[in-house]
Design an enzyme around this catalytic site. Structure first.
Site, mmCIF file in Angstrom:
data_model
loop_
_atom_site.group_PDB
_atom_site.id
_atom_site.type_symbol
_atom_site.label_atom_id
_atom_site.label_comp_id
_atom_site.label_asym_id
_atom_site.label_seq_id
_atom_site.Cartn_x
_atom_site.Cartn_y
_atom_site.Cartn_z
ATOM 1 N N HIS A 140 1.079 -1.365 0.284
ATOM 2 C CA HIS A 140 0.015 -0.156 -0.196
ATOM 3 C C HIS A 140 0.931 1.331 0.171
ATOM 4 O O HIS A 140 2.245 1.176 0.645
ATOM 5 C CB HIS A 140 -0.837 -0.084 0.728
ATOM 6 C CG HIS A 140 -2.312 0.715 0.955
ATOM 7 N ND1 HIS A 140 -1.738 2.380 1.571
ATOM 8 C CD2 HIS A 140 -3.016 1.126 0.722
ATOM 9 C CE1 HIS A 140 -2.359 2.874 1.454
ATOM 10 N NE2 HIS A 140 -3.908 2.601 0.652
ATOM 11 N N SER A 339 -8.732 -14.627 -0.525
ATOM 12 C CA SER A 339 -8.539 -13.211 -1.397
ATOM 13 C C SER A 339 -9.915 -13.158 -1.520
ATOM 14 O O SER A 339 -10.914 -13.832 -2.073
ATOM 15 C CB SER A 339 -7.543 -12.946 -2.472
ATOM 16 O OG SER A 339 -8.053 -12.182 -3.052
#
Length: 389
Positions: A140, A339
């Protein structure tokens, strides 16, 4: 130098604040319009991992008080005007989900994942002051921001086609820093693909630099993995993980951004700060939102571990459904293990806009948090098919 993008004048004018007071009725009408517009978009927000399936209006009384958590959750402050008891309960519960011992773990409710990441990086860099920070290219962007703010050198390691860190490349970099140690960010659910870094392999690769501190950025998957086959090994289940960040507004659903910052007690040294309030404080935020702690506590207590498991399994099932429908539409979807992020070929821009898709190059993704339904996925796929020549 890059310039900030100005807010469109027509939009700014709508909310302009003038010298003189405006009538409450007019202001409330504007807010009602704003709320209605946001709610109308709710079903179509597919690309960003904020669960919008919540309603805290019954707790409106919290908006009539100031709840200010000052200093460590376990430290009593003189004003005693916060929700620290709730915050401590939240930290204990989340620590257990992350395979930690509540008696050996420090934690608090941070303003968001960026602060929780900075807290973990600060602990690692304090322990290993000569070490560089390492993260994958898929990490990120808050990691880059935090490294810049901390004035620490950052080494960005390539990631493979799934988004996982290339541990061979990490080992190569760490061999050049032998004896300096390494502070490494393991991403537990990358932004674009939802990939989960291999913490054990990262620890072995980084050991070429000497002592290793791993911060786990589990902002996205911290409330998914506890209900998968990874449940007993993720988080503090790895002895090399010193700290963890878990966002609350992603899978849990919150009206305000907030996150859990968790760290092994051995790496935290609370000091007495602010004599006038009489607290110890190892947090980054000093005064912190007691409202966020109260909302997280209510949501967790209302759901319990069984309710969180239902949320996680629903999100995983919806991701499987989305991958199937997108495959039928010929969009080459990829869905990684454990996921809830499904990547696929980037559709026309109007479709990206309508469904708030996150895009990168020629790929887009959706994140199947609980407010995302099969019917909206069907609608998106029909729009994509219908847009073809």
């Amino acid at each position: 130098m890059n310039q900030a993008v100005p807010v469109a004048a027509s939009v700014a004018d709508v909310f302009r604040i003038d010298r003189f007071a405006r009538a409450d009725e007019e202001l409330l009408d504007q807010l009602d319009e704003f709320i209605a517009a946001m709610r109308a978009q709710k079903p179509y927000v597919l690309g960003y991992p904020g669960n919008l399936d919540f309603d805290y209006r019954r707790l409106g009384g919290l908006l009539g008080i100031l709840s200010n958590n000052v200093g460590d959750p376990g430290s009593y402050e003189y004003p005693a005007a916060g929700s620290k008891a709730m915050e401590r309960a939240v930290v204990e519960f989340m620590t257990q989900l992350a395979n930690g011992d509540p008696y050996e773990t420090y934690g608090y409710v941070a303003s968001g994942g960026t602060e929780a990441n900075q807290f973990g990086l600060d602990r690692g860099c304090t322990l290993l002051p000569a070490a560089k920070i390492y993260c994958s290219a898929a990490a990120h962007y808050s990691i880059r921001k935090n490294a810049r703010l901390m004035r620490k050198p950052l080494v960005v390691i390539p990631s493979d086609y799934t988004g996982r860190m290339d541990v061979d490349a990490l080992a190569h970099q760490c061999r050049q820093e032998h004896g300096r140690g390494a502070v490494v960010v393991a991403t537990i659910g990358t932004t674009m693909t939802g990939a989960i870094d291999d913490v054990g392999a990262i620890a072995a690769a980084a050991a070429h630099a000497g002592e290793v501190y791993i911060h786990a950025d589990a902002a996205l998957s911290g409330l998914i993995l506890p209900f998968t086959p990874w449940r007993n090994t993720w988080g503090f289940g790895h002895r090399d993980v010193g700290s963890i960040a878990i966002s609350a507004h992603k899978l849990l659903g919150m009206p305000v951004p907030c996150a859990l910052a968790l760290c092994r007690w051995e790496f935290v040294d609370p000091q007495v700060e602010g004599e006038y309030v009489g607290v110890t404080d190892a947090t980054l935020g000093c005064s912190r939102s007691g409202l966020a702690s109260a909302l997280i506590w209510y949501s967790l207590a209302r759901k319990g571990a069984t309710g969180l498991a239902r949320n996680a399994h629903q999100a995983l099932d919806t991701a499987e459904y989305a991958a199937g429908r997108l495959d039928e539409a010929g969009l080459h979807p990829i869905l990684l293990s454990a996921s809830i992020t499904v990547t696929f070929d980037r559709p026309d821009e109007w479709i990206c806009h309508k469904y708030h898709l996150a895009t990168e190059g020629d790929r887009a993704h959706i994140v199947t948090v609980p407010h995302v339904t099969e019917s909206v996925i069907d609608e998106m796929c029909l729009d994509i098919i219908g847009s073809r020549p």
